[in-house]
Write an enzyme that holds these catalytic residues in place. Structure first.
Site, mmCIF file in Angstrom:
data_model
loop_
_atom_site.group_PDB
_atom_site.id
_atom_site.type_symbol
_atom_site.label_atom_id
_atom_site.label_comp_id
_atom_site.label_asym_id
_atom_site.label_seq_id
_atom_site.Cartn_x
_atom_site.Cartn_y
_atom_site.Cartn_z
ATOM 1 N N SER A 49 0.837 -1.199 0.000
ATOM 2 C CA SER A 49 0.000 0.000 0.000
ATOM 3 C C SER A 49 0.870 1.246 0.000
ATOM 4 O O SER A 49 2.100 1.163 0.124
ATOM 5 C CB SER A 49 -0.924 0.024 1.226
ATOM 6 O OG SER A 49 -0.166 0.171 2.418
ATOM 7 N N ILE A 51 3.113 4.523 -0.406
ATOM 8 C CA ILE A 51 4.277 4.883 -1.208
ATOM 9 C C ILE A 51 5.011 3.643 -1.710
ATOM 10 O O ILE A 51 5.520 3.625 -2.834
ATOM 11 C CB ILE A 51 5.195 5.809 -0.390
ATOM 12 C CG1 ILE A 51 4.548 7.195 -0.290
ATOM 13 C CG2 ILE A 51 6.592 5.922 -1.012
ATOM 14 C CD1 ILE A 51 5.144 8.109 0.738
ATOM 15 N N SER A 174 11.797 10.663 6.832
ATOM 16 C CA SER A 174 10.790 11.701 7.033
ATOM 17 C C SER A 174 11.458 12.989 7.470
ATOM 18 O O SER A 174 12.449 12.958 8.205
ATOM 19 C CB SER A 174 9.788 11.260 8.099
ATOM 20 O OG SER A 174 8.993 12.358 8.520
ATOM 21 N N TYR A 200 9.070 8.088 16.405
ATOM 22 C CA TYR A 200 9.145 7.910 14.948
ATOM 23 C C TYR A 200 10.185 8.860 14.350
ATOM 24 O O TYR A 200 11.022 8.455 13.529
ATOM 25 C CB TYR A 200 7.767 8.184 14.352
ATOM 26 C CG TYR A 200 7.684 8.096 12.845
ATOM 27 C CD1 TYR A 200 7.567 6.866 12.198
ATOM 28 C CD2 TYR A 200 7.687 9.250 12.059
ATOM 29 C CE1 TYR A 200 7.456 6.789 10.819
ATOM 30 C CE2 TYR A 200 7.578 9.177 10.679
ATOM 31 C CZ TYR A 200 7.465 7.945 10.059
ATOM 32 O OH TYR A 200 7.365 7.885 8.698
ATOM 33 N N LYS A 204 13.650 8.013 12.362
ATOM 34 C CA LYS A 204 13.949 8.547 11.037
ATOM 35 C C LYS A 204 15.291 9.279 11.025
ATOM 36 O O LYS A 204 15.998 9.271 10.004
ATOM 37 C CB LYS A 204 12.806 9.454 10.574
ATOM 38 C CG LYS A 204 11.490 8.691 10.355
ATOM 39 C CD LYS A 204 11.665 7.624 9.285
ATOM 40 C CE LYS A 204 10.524 6.672 9.150
ATOM 41 N NZ LYS A 204 10.680 5.709 8.051
ATOM 42 N N THR A 233 -1.711 8.536 2.474
ATOM 43 C CA THR A 233 -1.495 7.093 2.459
ATOM 44 C C THR A 233 -2.257 6.441 3.608
ATOM 45 O O THR A 233 -2.636 7.099 4.580
ATOM 46 C CB THR A 233 0.005 6.765 2.636
ATOM 47 O OG1 THR A 233 0.409 7.199 3.947
ATOM 48 C CG2 THR A 233 0.848 7.456 1.572
#
Length: 322
Positions: A49, A51, A174, A200, A204, A233
């Site tokens: 799913s 990207i 990100s 997160y 990254k 997304t």
């Protein structure tokens, strides 16, 4: 100083939306990605799913052999069927692997190395879990998926990539990492209040450091890391529902989010730039905000690699079939 950095950050945020992509794309050279990559092999994680699927589809359109690495077999089969139907490319292969499970990654990588060649690895799988959750191995879920999983898969497949000409590794990171300095003292976020968004962002940042370190150590492979902008997304909708609800009409499409990944994967222009850079909209961009105190020491960066290697070897030795 904090106010100044925040102002610069907020000013730059607008380029992450669809309007930013549309402005940047006016300067793209279409010929960069109008290529035939038949005979080259690409592995895309998180390809069922968002990207990941958009990337796999664009590579398939250009004739590449695409290996989809996905966690959910049912959704992955649907994605594979969609890619084959839309592109007419039959060379699409499916592998069911949970990137948060190190032993699974090792088992998969050892088998893959014996059966396939690989020109381009695309580390796209990721997660943002907003509550601290441990895997069956006792690893914090975000760290296990975003950092350790990316590290193990990449290092396990490096010998395969080393055999090929024009080998590349692309990691989907990100821009959130810009607010984080590498923190090796609490890799699994066990101290203090757990904030999934900041965890997160820290993961990254770690991916950026990994890319820079790999680029120094493996000169015949081109490494890059990129920010897709804010795209509409399934991952965005599930992990940031409030943000998505407010901003959904301004978000990039999945294909727009995947554009720079595809460019880095197939374009000859991409590898004319140095290995180890951070990209947004087909351009290298800084990995730190102006005046931000997010730079880490070489010692901390080396320590990150050492700790990840220790984890990696621990799970390799416990993995059946390795």
């Amino acid at each position: 100083m904090v106010v100044y950095v925040s102002a610069r950050f907020l000013t730059g945020v607008s380029v992450l939306f669809r309007s930013g992509y549309e402005a940047a794309s006016k300067h793209f050279c279409p010929a960069d990605v109008e290529v035939n990559v038949a005979g080259r092999s690409f592995l895309v994680t998180g390809a069922n799913s968002g990207i990941g699927k958009a990337t796999a589809k664009e590579i398939a359109r250009r004739g590449g052999t695409v290996h989809l690495v996905c966690r959910n077999k049912e959704r992955a089969e649907v994605a594979k069927g969609e890619i084959v139907t839309e592109t007419g490319n039959q060379n699409i292969f499916l592998h069911i692997v949970d990137i948060s499970h190190p032993k699974e990654i090792w088992k998969f990588a050892e088998k893959f190395k014996n059966e396939h060649k690989l020109n381009v690895l695309i580390n796209n799988a990721g997660c943002m879990v907003n509550n601290r959750e441990l895997t069956e191995d006792g690893l914090e879920k975000n760290f296990a998926t975003n950092t350790l999983g990316t590290y193990i898969l990449t290092t396990a497949l490096l010998p395969l990539l080393e055999k090929e000409a024009d080998a590349r590794v692309i990691t989907v990171s990100s821009g959130g990492m810009l607010v984080q300095k590498l923190n090796i003292s609490d890799l699994q976020s066990g101290n203090g209040t757990f904030d999934g968004t900041m965890v997160y962002a820290q993961n990254k940042r770690q991916q950026v450091v990994l890319t820079e370190q790999w680029a120094k150590a493996h000169r015949n492979i081109h490494f890059s890391v990129m920010h897709p902008g804010w795209a509409d997304t399934p991952a965005m909708r599930s992990s940031m529902p409030d943000f998505h609800q407010k901003m959904k009409n301004t978000l990039r499409t999945e294909t727009q989010g995947a554009d720079t990944v595809v460019w880095l994967a197939v374009s000859s222009e991409a590898t004319k730039l140095p290995s180890g850079l951070f990209f947004q909209d087909r351009q290298p961009v800084p990995t730190h905000l102006p005046l931000a105190s997010t730079h880490s020491s070489p010692e901390d960066e080396e320590k990150l690699m050492e700790v990840l290697e220790e984890f990696s070897q621990k799970f390799k030795s416990n993995s059946p079939g390795t």
